[in-house]
Write an enzyme that holds these catalytic residues in place. Structure first.
Site, PDB file in Angstrom:
ATOM      1  N   ALA A  13      48.431  45.689  45.391  1.00 47.52           N
ATOM      2  CA  ALA A  13      48.917  47.142  45.516  1.00 47.52           C
ATOM      3  C   ALA A  13      47.659  47.968  45.422  1.00 47.52           C
ATOM      4  O   ALA A  13      46.818  47.682  44.692  1.00 47.52           O
ATOM      5  CB  ALA A  13      49.879  47.738  44.715  1.00 47.52           C
ATOM      6  N   GLY A  68      50.235  42.343  43.721  1.00 50.05           N
ATOM      7  CA  GLY A  68      51.036  42.428  44.792  1.00 50.05           C
ATOM      8  C   GLY A  68      50.460  41.510  46.037  1.00 50.05           C
ATOM      9  O   GLY A  68      51.230  40.954  46.802  1.00 50.05           O
ATOM     10  N   GLU A 122      52.265  38.336  44.829  1.00 46.52           N
ATOM     11  CA  GLU A 122      53.468  38.679  45.501  1.00 46.52           C
ATOM     12  C   GLU A 122      53.728  38.412  46.984  1.00 46.52           C
ATOM     13  O   GLU A 122      54.720  37.787  47.440  1.00 46.52           O
ATOM     14  CB  GLU A 122      54.117  40.017  44.955  1.00 46.52           C
ATOM     15  CG  GLU A 122      53.998  40.138  43.587  1.00 46.52           C
ATOM     16  CD  GLU A 122      54.665  41.210  42.914  1.00 46.52           C
ATOM     17  OE1 GLU A 122      53.793  42.333  43.169  1.00 46.52           O
ATOM     18  OE2 GLU A 122      55.650  41.337  42.428  1.00 46.52           O
ATOM     19  N   GLU A 147      49.529  42.947  36.555  1.00 43.54           N
ATOM     20  CA  GLU A 147      50.237  44.022  36.166  1.00 43.54           C
ATOM     21  C   GLU A 147      50.230  44.596  34.874  1.00 43.54           C
ATOM     22  O   GLU A 147      50.271  45.940  34.469  1.00 43.54           O
ATOM     23  CB  GLU A 147      51.526  44.044  36.842  1.00 43.54           C
ATOM     24  CG  GLU A 147      51.625  44.150  38.434  1.00 43.54           C
ATOM     25  CD  GLU A 147      51.522  42.717  39.137  1.00 43.54           C
ATOM     26  OE1 GLU A 147      50.931  41.879  38.430  1.00 43.54           O
ATOM     27  OE2 GLU A 147      51.643  42.746  40.434  1.00 43.54           O
TER      28      GLU A 147
HETATM   29  N1  COA Z   1      43.689  49.087  44.455  1.00 44.97           N
HETATM   30  C1  COA Z   1      42.535  49.912  44.508  1.00 44.97           C
HETATM   31  N2  COA Z   1      41.366  49.781  44.576  1.00 44.97           N
HETATM   32  C2  COA Z   1      40.992  48.628  44.207  1.00 44.97           C
HETATM   33  C3  COA Z   1      41.897  47.612  43.868  1.00 44.97           C
HETATM   34  C4  COA Z   1      43.210  47.876  44.050  1.00 44.97           C
HETATM   35  N3  COA Z   1      44.055  46.931  43.714  1.00 44.97           N
HETATM   36  N4  COA Z   1      40.949  46.453  43.410  1.00 44.97           N
HETATM   37  C5  COA Z   1      39.851  46.656  43.413  1.00 44.97           C
HETATM   38  N5  COA Z   1      39.830  48.053  44.167  1.00 44.97           N
HETATM   39  C6  COA Z   1      38.529  48.742  44.270  1.00 44.97           C
HETATM   40  C7  COA Z   1      37.774  49.005  43.199  1.00 44.97           C
HETATM   41  O1  COA Z   1      38.128  50.262  42.455  1.00 44.97           O
HETATM   42  C8  COA Z   1      36.227  49.239  43.710  1.00 44.97           C
HETATM   43  O2  COA Z   1      36.322  50.392  44.218  1.00 44.97           O
HETATM   44  P1  COA Z   1      34.826  51.150  44.244  1.00 44.97           P
HETATM   45  O3  COA Z   1      33.807  50.223  44.915  1.00 44.97           O
HETATM   46  O4  COA Z   1      35.021  52.362  45.163  1.00 44.97           O
HETATM   47  O5  COA Z   1      34.466  51.288  42.928  1.00 44.97           O
HETATM   48  C9  COA Z   1      36.241  48.024  44.835  1.00 44.97           C
HETATM   49  O6  COA Z   1      37.470  47.858  45.219  1.00 44.97           O
HETATM   50  C10 COA Z   1      35.809  46.812  44.314  1.00 44.97           C
HETATM   51  O7  COA Z   1      36.368  46.325  43.149  1.00 44.97           O
HETATM   52  P2  COA Z   1      35.585  45.733  41.798  1.00 44.97           P
HETATM   53  O8  COA Z   1      36.415  45.494  40.829  1.00 44.97           O
HETATM   54  O9  COA Z   1      34.251  46.827  41.687  1.00 44.97           O
HETATM   55  O10 COA Z   1      35.088  44.554  42.355  1.00 44.97           O
HETATM   56  P3  COA Z   1      34.846  43.015  41.792  1.00 44.97           P
HETATM   57  O11 COA Z   1      34.173  42.105  43.128  1.00 44.97           O
HETATM   58  O12 COA Z   1      34.213  43.144  40.663  1.00 44.97           O
HETATM   59  O13 COA Z   1      36.219  42.599  41.594  1.00 44.97           O
HETATM   60  C11 COA Z   1      38.686  42.148  41.800  1.00 44.97           C
HETATM   61  C12 COA Z   1      37.284  42.514  42.645  1.00 44.97           C
HETATM   62  C13 COA Z   1      39.629  42.251  42.972  1.00 44.97           C
HETATM   63  C14 COA Z   1      38.760  41.152  41.206  1.00 44.97           C
HETATM   64  C15 COA Z   1      38.778  43.575  41.012  1.00 44.97           C
HETATM   65  O14 COA Z   1      38.672  44.836  41.810  1.00 44.97           O
HETATM   66  C16 COA Z   1      40.148  43.488  40.448  1.00 44.97           C
HETATM   67  O15 COA Z   1      40.578  42.872  39.622  1.00 44.97           O
HETATM   68  N6  COA Z   1      41.177  44.300  41.073  1.00 44.97           N
HETATM   69  C17 COA Z   1      42.442  44.940  40.323  1.00 44.97           C
HETATM   70  C18 COA Z   1      43.496  43.760  40.789  1.00 44.97           C
HETATM   71  C19 COA Z   1      44.774  44.347  40.202  1.00 44.97           C
HETATM   72  O16 COA Z   1      44.765  44.639  39.110  1.00 44.97           O
HETATM   73  N7  COA Z   1      45.671  44.316  41.138  1.00 44.97           N
HETATM   74  C20 COA Z   1      47.248  44.516  40.638  1.00 44.97           C
HETATM   75  C21 COA Z   1      47.497  45.518  41.321  1.00 44.97           C
HETATM   76  S1  COA Z   1      49.360  45.648  41.170  1.00 44.97           S
END
Ligand code: COA
Ligand code: NAD
Length: 688
Positions: A58, A99, A102, A122
């Protein structure tokens, strides 16, 4: 919308950088699935993301915003896929998180690259999966494995999950080809795969498991409502009525969404990503680095070496003599041996890391290094002497850093002929574990040198936070203000165990007096003695710690400090001797001791932090309020789900905050500088 390969509709998720399931992407998937269902030329569907991300879940920035305008919701998309009469296969590469996983669970089958990372994080946002994760995952992999995955929030590779039941196929390459092959098999009347929703859980065993886990939740885990909600949602998954389970999950999820802990964790999520970027005015192109020189192979030097080796850098580790060098190398070798024995690292990977290390006592090898980190004793003269040597032996343009905790980075830089190349890199102990890294900008530090410090932090998988060069930088300066306030409270009427308990109840990992005992009271004692001559006699100075040290109570290592230790375990209350020392301090100051309530203790400690943080921001030492919160959470045991001191301040009633702060100033006496909180508080109506 989609491309057709041999009768299979391939729906490409294309929302860089991480395919977060914001409204536009949800709509694309929904529309494509509806169209493919109606398309007589399509026998099956494949959903595929990018190499980097199937989907990171999400869009976290949408949480807490109104839902109504956003059809299709994530749940509408998943229901649509679930109801599709043609098989839908998820082709997973990169990450499938929250998500995103999911979404894959709502598909009828899943194919993944072995390296793909799957998880339901989450809980780290104070939530539970809210779109079927708690209902579908236990039906696929069993309630115990599903609970472990959701409760830790940690991702696992497809390879690790191969036998779990979550994935139908795991492949080493070309996930699209594998997904198409499976989709064709299923689409052309191969054996139908039961959807997750059609599987029946073993309800009796699952309920017994859930009950046992409820009983095992620690008081600290109970502070986070999501931990209880997760078990409630899992309990709902034992119901044969899948849709009823989904409803329960959704309502638990929505209930958590507005909770303070979820807001705080969302705030931290974005604050951490902001902290690692330099503010626009300080941005520059970092220099490249491949070889690191580290001076000092003690506790910090060897820890820093480990994280640099793990990041693939070459390390030249220098000590003052062969014996100290050997001790450092042994520490590093022991670390790798323990990782291998614990099955956390392959022996071949550990060997490669260790092969990148060159231990030496010969300064001439430093002609090869791109960046130096000095980690010798915390003594200005020693550090200045070391920096003169660094200056003499490193090439022009190399970046020179000190890991000092408190010393003036400018005074260190000025020992060299190139202060513009010098900065502070304040790692935390244990350096290979702790994520926080304060990147200290000296008066003359060049922008590209600062940018290189930040880039190194990211390369080492740390959270680098920029800070100005002031005593204690951000973290230690705030922690000192907090600890000082806690000592005032001892004089005012509280006992150490009351202060510790109140702050642990608030969410600190450990109360300040337990922390002091653990680190050793003598470190603070030595610093206090060094500062004694410059201390203004009007300052409210609490000398309880000095009195304890004078009696040989240096903390846990001597079996006694604020607490007395038996077999390394602290007594529940402080003993008579400590109480006498504290009472004597109160009476010397003419204070009639009055008990303090836990809420009063918490509030005073937090206000002291908030005040100091506001001063740091006004002085330009911290660039952003959220940086302060990241530092306190990552380096000082401030509960992440409380957001940090400034997040806490932003939740308080403004007027009361101001009044209480003025009272704190009176309680703290001469020397307390009252900060202006206005710039830190959100304008009315702002949401986090
Ligand atoms: N929603 C919104 N923005 C997100 C996001 C999400 N679920 N996941 C990543 N982003 C954004 C970050 O804020 C960042 O934005 P920015 O460049 O403007 O700062 C960009 O995507 C890149 O993320 P970053 O964490 O810097 O890159 P990374 O390559 O180190 O890691 C992920 C990528 C996907 C592993 C990591 O971002 C992550 O763990 N995201 C969260 C996943 C999560 O918790 N999902 C559950 C949601 S219910
Ligand atoms: P330590 O005593 O464990 O190690 C210091 C090492 O430096 C020793 O092995 C010593 O032999 C070596 N050394 C001293 N002079 C030297 C010289 N001239 N040339 C080469 N090597 C020399 O100390 P530590 O705990 O690792 O601390 C090092 C630095 O890191 C200090 O500035 C300290 O303030 C800072 N720091 C420590 C911590 C912590 O918790 N230990 C946390 C953050 C920062």
């Amino acid at each position: 919308m989609y491309l057709i390969h041999n009768g299979v509709a391939v729906i490409q998720l294309d929302h860089p950088p991480v395919n977060s399931l914001g409204h536009a992407l949800r709509k694309t998937i929904h529309t494509a699935v509806v169209a493919a269902q109606a398309d007589s030329g399509v026998c099956a569907l494949v959903l595929i993301g990018s190499d980097k991300a199937f989907s990171a879940g999400a869009d976290v920035s949408e949480f807490g915003k109104p839902e109504q305008a956003a059809f299709p919701l994530i749940t509408d998309v998943f229901a649509r896929i679930d109801a599709c009469t043609k098989p839908v296969v998820a082709a997973i590469s990169g990450v499938a998180l929250g998500g995103g996983l999911e979404l894959a669970l709502s598909c009828h089958a899943r194919v993944a690259l072995a390296s793909a990372k799957l998880g339901l994080p989450e809980i780290t946002l104070g939530l539970i999966p809210g779109a079927g994760g708690t209902q579908r995952l236990p039906r696929l992999i069993g309630v115990a494995a599903a609970y472990a995955m959701m409760q830790s929030g940690a991702a696992q590779t497809a390879q690790q999950l191969e036998a779990s039941g979550l994935l139908n196929r795991v492949v080493e390459r070309d996930v699209l080809a594998a997904a198409l092959a499976l989709a064709l098999e299923l689409g052309h009347g191969g054996e139908a795969l039961p959807r997750a929703r059609d599987r029946q859980p073993d309800a009796t065993a699952a309920r017994a498991f859930i009950e046992a886990q409820r009983a095992r939740l620690t008081p600290r885990q109970r502070q986070l409502p999501a931990n209880m909600a997760l078990l409630d949602a899992l309990e709902a998954s034992t119901d044969t009525d899948f849709d009823a389970g989904l409803k329960t999950e959704r309502s638990l999820f929505l209930g958590l969404l507005g909770s303070t802990s979820a807001k705080a964790l969302r705030y931290q999520f974005f604050a951490e990503r902001e902290a690692v970027k330099l503010p626009a005015t300080l941005q520059a192109v970092p220099k490249s680095f491949e070889t690191l020189g580290i001076v000092g192979a003690g506790t910090m030097g060897s820890g820093i070496a480990i994280c640099a080796l793990d990041a693939g850098l070459r390390v030249i580790l220098l000590e003052q003599d062969a014996a100290a060098l050997q001790r450092g190398c042994l520490r590093i070798a022991d670390h790798y041996a323990a990782r291998v024995t614990a099955g956390k690292m392959k022996a071949s990977v550990a060997a490669l890391s260790e092969a990148r290390l060159t231990p030496t006592t010969d300064w001439t090898l430093f002609s090869r290094v791109d960046l130096v980190i000095e980690a010798v004793f915390e003594d200005l003269a020693v550090k200045q002497d070391v920096f003169r040597k660094i200056d003499a032996h490193t090439r022009a343009g190399a970046v020179l850093a000190s890991n000092t905790s408190y010393l003036d980075v400018d005074a260190i830089a000025n020992a060299t002929k190139r202060p513009q190349d010098v900065l502070g890199l304040h790692f935390f102990s244990p350096a290979h574990v702790m994520k926080l890294l304060e990147v200290v900008r000296g008066t003359q530090t060049a922008p590209e040198v600062l940018a290189t410090g930040m880039a190194l932090g990211r390369a080492l998988k740390k959270t680098p936070v920029p800070t100005g060069n002031a005593f204690g930088f951000i973290g230690n300066r705030i922690y000192n203000a907090y600890r000082k306030q806690c000592e005032f409270m001892l004089e005012d009427g509280a006992w150490p165990e009351e202060v510790d308990a109140a702050l642990e109840d608030f969410g600190f990992a450990m109360g300040p007096f337990k922390v002091a005992d653990l680190s050793g009271l003598d470190i603070a004692w030595r610093m206090r003695q060094a500062q004694a001559s410059s201390r203004d006699p009007r300052e409210r100075y609490v000398d309880i710690l000095d009195a304890l040290c004078a009696q040989g109570r240096l903390g846990r290592k001597t079996g006694a400090g604020y607490y007395t230790y038996t077999d390394g375990k602290a007594g529940k209350t402080t003993d008579a001797l400590v109480r006498q020392v504290i009472e004597a301090a109160s009476s010397r100051r003419g204070i009639t001791r009055r008990p303090l309530l836990p809420e009063q203790i918490q509030r005073r400690a937090l206000l002291a932090m908030v005040n100091e943080a506001a001063l740091l921001l006004a002085e330009g030492v911290a660039s952003r309020a959220s940086d302060v919160d990241v530092v306190l959470v990552q380096g000082y045991g401030f509960a992440r789900w409380q957001g940090g001191p400034l997040f806490w301040a932003q939740q308080q009633d403004r007027a009361t905050l101001q009044t209480d702060l003025q009272q704190l100033a009176r309680q703290s006496g001469w020397g307390f500088v009252l900060a202006d909180l206005e710039p830190l508080l959100p304008t009315s109506g702002a949401t986090l």
